[in-house]
Design a protein around this motif. Structure first.
Motif, PDB file in Angstrom:
ATOM      1  N   ASP A  60     -15.555  85.150 -24.307  1.00 42.39           N
ATOM      2  CA  ASP A  60     -14.419  86.062 -24.186  1.00 42.39           C
ATOM      3  C   ASP A  60     -14.814  87.457 -24.649  1.00 42.39           C
ATOM      4  O   ASP A  60     -15.956  87.677 -25.081  1.00 42.39           O
ATOM      5  N   GLY A  61     -13.889  88.366 -24.551  1.00 42.03           N
ATOM      6  CA  GLY A  61     -14.161  89.757 -24.900  1.00 42.03           C
ATOM      7  C   GLY A  61     -14.630  89.954 -26.329  1.00 42.03           C
ATOM      8  O   GLY A  61     -15.449  90.840 -26.600  1.00 42.03           O
ATOM      9  N   SER A  62     -14.147  89.109 -27.254  1.00 43.09           N
ATOM     10  CA  SER A  62     -14.581  89.269 -28.644  1.00 43.09           C
ATOM     11  C   SER A  62     -16.055  88.920 -28.807  1.00 43.09           C
ATOM     12  O   SER A  62     -16.760  89.544 -29.604  1.00 43.09           O
ATOM     13  N   ALA A  97     -28.154  96.290 -22.268  1.00 48.62           N
ATOM     14  CA  ALA A  97     -28.910  97.334 -21.568  1.00 48.62           C
ATOM     15  C   ALA A  97     -27.967  98.361 -20.932  1.00 48.62           C
ATOM     16  O   ALA A  97     -28.208  99.575 -21.015  1.00 48.62           O
ATOM     17  N   CYS A  98     -26.896  97.897 -20.320  1.00 44.12           N
ATOM     18  CA  CYS A  98     -25.921  98.818 -19.716  1.00 44.12           C
ATOM     19  C   CYS A  98     -25.233  99.665 -20.784  1.00 44.12           C
ATOM     20  O   CYS A  98     -24.958 100.842 -20.563  1.00 44.12           O
ATOM     21  N   ALA A  99     -24.964  99.071 -21.940  1.00 45.12           N
ATOM     22  CA  ALA A  99     -24.350  99.829 -23.038  1.00 45.12           C
ATOM     23  C   ALA A  99     -25.305 100.888 -23.571  1.00 45.12           C
ATOM     24  O   ALA A  99     -24.891 102.007 -23.885  1.00 45.12           O
ATOM     25  N   ARG A 100     -26.581 100.531 -23.679  1.00 47.32           N
ATOM     26  CA  ARG A 100     -27.575 101.463 -24.214  1.00 47.32           C
ATOM     27  C   ARG A 100     -27.905 102.587 -23.234  1.00 47.32           C
ATOM     28  O   ARG A 100     -28.359 103.649 -23.666  1.00 47.32           O
ATOM     29  N   ARG A 101     -27.739 102.322 -21.954  1.00 49.31           N
ATOM     30  CA  ARG A 101     -28.080 103.314 -20.937  1.00 49.31           C
ATOM     31  C   ARG A 101     -26.895 103.561 -19.998  1.00 49.31           C
ATOM     32  O   ARG A 101     -26.914 103.188 -18.828  1.00 49.31           O
ATOM     33  N   PRO A 102     -25.850 104.222 -20.502  1.00 51.53           N
ATOM     34  CA  PRO A 102     -24.683 104.467 -19.656  1.00 51.53           C
ATOM     35  C   PRO A 102     -24.996 105.384 -18.472  1.00 51.53           C
ATOM     36  O   PRO A 102     -24.239 105.424 -17.504  1.00 51.53           O
ATOM     37  N   ASP A 103     -26.108 106.098 -18.550  1.00 52.60           N
ATOM     38  CA  ASP A 103     -26.516 106.995 -17.473  1.00 52.60           C
ATOM     39  C   ASP A 103     -27.277 106.284 -16.358  1.00 52.60           C
ATOM     40  O   ASP A 103     -27.540 106.871 -15.308  1.00 52.60           O
ATOM     41  N   MET A 104     -27.626 105.032 -16.548  1.00 57.79           N
ATOM     42  CA  MET A 104     -28.474 104.328 -15.597  1.00 57.79           C
ATOM     43  C   MET A 104     -27.643 103.467 -14.654  1.00 57.79           C
ATOM     44  O   MET A 104     -26.653 102.853 -15.052  1.00 57.79           O
ATOM     45  N   ASP A 105     -28.087 103.410 -13.425  1.00 56.92           N
ATOM     46  CA  ASP A 105     -27.433 102.629 -12.382  1.00 56.92           C
ATOM     47  C   ASP A 105     -27.486 101.135 -12.713  1.00 56.92           C
ATOM     48  O   ASP A 105     -28.546 100.600 -13.063  1.00 56.92           O
ATOM     49  N   GLU A 106     -26.363 100.486 -12.580  1.00 58.09           N
ATOM     50  CA  GLU A 106     -26.246  99.063 -12.893  1.00 58.09           C
ATOM     51  C   GLU A 106     -27.185  98.223 -12.027  1.00 58.09           C
ATOM     52  O   GLU A 106     -27.793  97.255 -12.503  1.00 58.09           O
ATOM     53  N   LEU A 129     -16.810  90.597 -18.407  1.00 61.34           N
ATOM     54  CA  LEU A 129     -16.206  91.047 -19.671  1.00 61.34           C
ATOM     55  C   LEU A 129     -16.880  92.326 -20.163  1.00 61.34           C
ATOM     56  O   LEU A 129     -16.207  93.269 -20.596  1.00 61.34           O
ATOM     57  N   ALA A 130     -18.207  92.382 -20.085  1.00 60.36           N
ATOM     58  CA  ALA A 130     -18.935  93.589 -20.493  1.00 60.36           C
ATOM     59  C   ALA A 130     -18.604  94.751 -19.569  1.00 60.36           C
ATOM     60  O   ALA A 130     -18.430  95.892 -20.028  1.00 60.36           O
ATOM     61  N   ASP A 131     -18.512  94.482 -18.294  1.00 60.31           N
ATOM     62  CA  ASP A 131     -18.169  95.504 -17.300  1.00 60.31           C
ATOM     63  C   ASP A 131     -16.843  96.176 -17.681  1.00 60.31           C
ATOM     64  O   ASP A 131     -16.733  97.412 -17.695  1.00 60.31           O
ATOM     65  N   ALA A 132     -15.858  95.371 -18.032  1.00 56.47           N
ATOM     66  CA  ALA A 132     -14.550  95.907 -18.429  1.00 56.47           C
ATOM     67  C   ALA A 132     -14.641  96.674 -19.747  1.00 56.47           C
ATOM     68  O   ALA A 132     -14.105  97.785 -19.864  1.00 56.47           O
ATOM     69  N   ASP A 137     -16.267  99.792 -14.158  1.00 54.94           N
ATOM     70  CA  ASP A 137     -15.466  99.693 -12.929  1.00 54.94           C
ATOM     71  C   ASP A 137     -15.970  98.679 -11.901  1.00 54.94           C
ATOM     72  O   ASP A 137     -15.936  98.932 -10.697  1.00 54.94           O
ATOM     73  N   GLY A 138     -16.442  97.542 -12.367  1.00 54.30           N
ATOM     74  CA  GLY A 138     -16.876  96.489 -11.462  1.00 54.30           C
ATOM     75  C   GLY A 138     -18.312  96.619 -10.968  1.00 54.30           C
ATOM     76  O   GLY A 138     -18.811  95.724 -10.282  1.00 54.30           O
ATOM     77  N   ARG A 139     -18.986  97.700 -11.316  1.00 55.18           N
ATOM     78  CA  ARG A 139     -20.350  97.918 -10.819  1.00 55.18           C
ATOM     79  C   ARG A 139     -21.350  96.936 -11.426  1.00 55.18           C
ATOM     80  O   ARG A 139     -22.293  96.523 -10.750  1.00 55.18           O
ATOM     81  N   MET A 140     -21.158  96.567 -12.675  1.00 56.22           N
ATOM     82  CA  MET A 140     -22.057  95.580 -13.291  1.00 56.22           C
ATOM     83  C   MET A 140     -21.927  94.235 -12.578  1.00 56.22           C
ATOM     84  O   MET A 140     -22.933  93.616 -12.220  1.00 56.22           O
TER      85      MET A 140
END
Length: 173
Positions: A60-62, A97-106, A129-132, A137-140
């Protein structure tokens, strides 16, 4: 960040002896590796399921929020480990990885994950859950869905997901 199944945890620590450990397991009493201090390990207990099921604990989100916070709080290397190294740990490593690199394409991050681990089939619930949480916006989720199922394997590879190896956003290869 090193991603591995439980059977290769000792090897992961040989590669990164000062690493912290994120354990994703269905067993809340799974012991920590000998010598690892409590502050350097986060154990998150949930089953590897993509949707809630009676008798099981769904991610879950937690869980995702706790993993992202643990990964962000210290610059030392991080090992992300689950039982088989195929679904939970690749999904959480992708989220980190997506959190660490918000500038990088999923899709670029997902492609690197698949290149390093042909058997990876990231848990879609963890990814969603991480995407949200990360506002992607659903890209992950779309990037992981586009990868499809990984190669059949009893357990996944031990691999190091180092996003510094990828070209900078907007750079031509």
């Amino acid at each position: 960040m090193i991603v591995c199944p439980r059977s290769r945890l000792a090897e992961a620590f040989r590669r990164a002896p000062d690493a912290r450990l994120l354990t994703l397991t269905s067993d809340p009493s799974e012991p920590a590796p000998e010598g690892l201090i409590e502050a350097d390990r986060l154990l998150l207990a949930f089953n590897d399921i993509a949707a809630p099921r009676s008798g099981f604990v769904a991610p879950d989100g937690s869980h995702v929020a706790a993993a992202l916070a643990f990964a962000a709080r210290d610059p030392r290397p991080l090992i992300v480990q689950c039982y088989a190294g195929v679904s939970r740990s690749p999904a959480m490593a992708y989220a980190i990885a997506c959190a660490r690199r918000p500038d990088m394409d999923e899709a670029a991050i997902a492609g690197e994950l698949r290149r390093l681990s042909p058997s990876a089939t990231p848990n879609p619930r963890i990814v969603a859950l991480a995407d949200a949480l990360l506002g992607r916006d659903g890209r992950m989720s779309a990037a992981i869905a586009a990868l499809g199922r990984g190669a059949e394997a009893y357990e996944g590879e031990l691999f190091a997901l180092a996003l510094s190896r990828l070209p900078a956003p907007g750079a031509r290869s």
